[in-house]
Scaffold this motif. Structure first.
Motif, PDB file in Angstrom:
ATOM      1  N   SER A  85       0.823  -1.209   0.000  1.00 16.83           N
ATOM      2  CA  SER A  85       0.000   0.000   0.000  1.00 16.83           C
ATOM      3  C   SER A  85       0.858   1.260   0.000  1.00 16.83           C
ATOM      4  O   SER A  85       0.468   2.280  -0.555  1.00 16.83           O
ATOM      5  CB  SER A  85      -0.970   0.004   1.181  1.00 16.83           C
ATOM      6  N   SER A  86       2.052   1.173   0.589  1.00 14.64           N
ATOM      7  CA  SER A  86       2.914   2.364   0.631  1.00 14.64           C
ATOM      8  C   SER A  86       3.311   2.803  -0.776  1.00 14.64           C
ATOM      9  O   SER A  86       3.590   3.967  -1.022  1.00 14.64           O
ATOM     10  CB  SER A  86       4.171   2.079   1.458  1.00 14.64           C
ATOM     11  N   ASP A  87       3.313   1.858  -1.740  1.00 10.50           N
ATOM     12  CA  ASP A  87       3.720   2.193  -3.115  1.00 10.50           C
ATOM     13  C   ASP A  87       2.603   2.854  -3.918  1.00 10.50           C
ATOM     14  O   ASP A  87       2.868   3.758  -4.692  1.00 10.50           O
ATOM     15  CB  ASP A  87       4.155   0.922  -3.872  1.00 10.50           C
TER      16      ASP A  87
ATOM     17  N   GLU B  84      -1.182   3.022  -2.846  1.00  7.52           N
ATOM     18  CA  GLU B  84      -2.505   3.312  -2.279  1.00  7.52           C
ATOM     19  C   GLU B  84      -2.934   4.756  -2.509  1.00  7.52           C
ATOM     20  O   GLU B  84      -4.036   5.025  -2.980  1.00  7.52           O
ATOM     21  CB  GLU B  84      -2.531   3.002  -0.783  1.00  7.52           C
ATOM     22  N   GLU B  85      -2.057   5.695  -2.190  1.00  4.25           N
ATOM     23  CA  GLU B  85      -2.436   7.107  -2.272  1.00  4.25           C
ATOM     24  C   GLU B  85      -2.830   7.491  -3.699  1.00  4.25           C
ATOM     25  O   GLU B  85      -3.849   8.148  -3.936  1.00  4.25           O
ATOM     26  CB  GLU B  85      -1.277   7.987  -1.798  1.00  4.25           C
TER      27      GLU B  85
ATOM     28  N   GLU C   8      -4.228  -4.903  -0.175  1.00  2.78           N
ATOM     29  CA  GLU C   8      -3.091  -5.705  -0.617  1.00  2.78           C
ATOM     30  C   GLU C   8      -3.529  -7.158  -0.758  1.00  2.78           C
ATOM     31  O   GLU C   8      -4.198  -7.702   0.112  1.00  2.78           O
ATOM     32  CB  GLU C   8      -1.954  -5.607   0.403  1.00  2.78           C
TER      33      GLU C   8
ATOM     34  N   SER D 299      -1.535   8.602  10.530  1.00  2.88           N
ATOM     35  CA  SER D 299      -1.662   7.693   9.386  1.00  2.88           C
ATOM     36  C   SER D 299      -2.788   6.694   9.656  1.00  2.88           C
ATOM     37  O   SER D 299      -3.266   6.577  10.793  1.00  2.88           O
ATOM     38  CB  SER D 299      -0.351   6.918   9.197  1.00  2.88           C
TER      39      SER D 299
ATOM     40  N   ARG E 162      -2.512   3.532   9.862  1.00  2.00           N
ATOM     41  CA  ARG E 162      -1.997   2.564  10.836  1.00  2.00           C
ATOM     42  C   ARG E 162      -2.132   3.134  12.258  1.00  2.00           C
ATOM     43  O   ARG E 162      -2.568   2.456  13.170  1.00  2.00           O
ATOM     44  CB  ARG E 162      -0.542   2.235  10.491  1.00  2.00           C
TER      45      ARG E 162
ATOM     46  N   GLU F 294      -6.654  -1.768   9.829  1.00  2.00           N
ATOM     47  CA  GLU F 294      -6.367  -0.669   8.907  1.00  2.00           C
ATOM     48  C   GLU F 294      -7.413  -0.606   7.794  1.00  2.00           C
ATOM     49  O   GLU F 294      -7.801   0.472   7.347  1.00  2.00           O
ATOM     50  CB  GLU F 294      -4.974  -0.875   8.300  1.00  2.00           C
TER      51      GLU F 294
END
Length: 197
Positions: free
Chosen positions: A86-88, A90-91, A103, A151, A153, A163
């Motif tokens: 998701s860090s790659d 999601e946004e 994910e 965040s 999280r 989450e």
């Protein structure tokens, strides 16, 4: 109910289809391996009530699939299921119009919970008339947490929820306020007196 599952990986697509059939036994689940076939599928099966989309398809680049589907079906809940962390992505997916990013490594139960929450979001939410600006206690909490810069999280840890549940709560909040992002939510909250100054 028409559920469209778009994924070019047969095993993953079958897993999501089985999950949807378990969750919604009467649903018509339509399988596609690329976005290109969607218009023919809609003619045959009707418009989608939920779309699950693999991010990396032969006929998409980046978030182009999200943009294309949201242009075609702006009101249909869209869940991106991706192998990317998701860090790659999601946004970018949420900004492109996706309602939730999941994910693929999450596992069947967590994916099922996220999709179930997305499907029931509207139904559970009708305790308020659309013109009523009152927010639930949880939504007011979320606005304050967003204002604090937490965040997903951190919000999940603080509220003791997953989450994915946080994402669904945020999705409902965005829909309620008619906004698309955290920044817009905070701006709306400030200009409408929802945050104590």
């Amino acid at each position: 109910m028409n559920v469209y599952v778009i994924d070019d990986h047969p095993l993953m697509r079958e897993a999501v289809v089985m999950l949807m059939r378990r969750m919604r036994p009467g649903a018509n689940v339509v399988e596609l391996d690329r976005i290109g076939g969607i218009e023919a599928a809609v003619k045959q099966h009707g418009a989608p009530d939920l779309i699950t989309l693999d991010l990396k398809l032969p006929d998409t680049t980046g978030t182009s699939g999200v943009h294309e589907l949201k242009n075609l079906f702006p009101e249909t809940p869209l869940a991106v299921l991706s192998a990317s962390p998701s860090s790659d992505a999601e946004e970018a997916c949420i900004e492109a119009g996706a309602d939730i990013y999941i994910e693929k490594s999450s596992g069947a139960q967590e994916i099922g919970n996220a999709l179930r929450a997305l499907l029931s979001a509207d139904g559970q939410f009708e305790e308020l008339a659309p013109t009523d600006n009152k927010l639930s206690k949880r939504q007011k909490q979320l606005i304050v947490m967003l204002d604090r810069g937490l965040s997903n999280r951190e919000i999940a840890d603080e509220l003791g929820i997953s989450e994915h549940t946080v994402k669904v709560h945020l999705w409902r909040l965005f829909r309620r306020l008619g906004v698309k992002s955290r920044t817009q939510t905070i701006h709306y909250a400030r200009t409408h007196g929802l945050l104590a100054s």
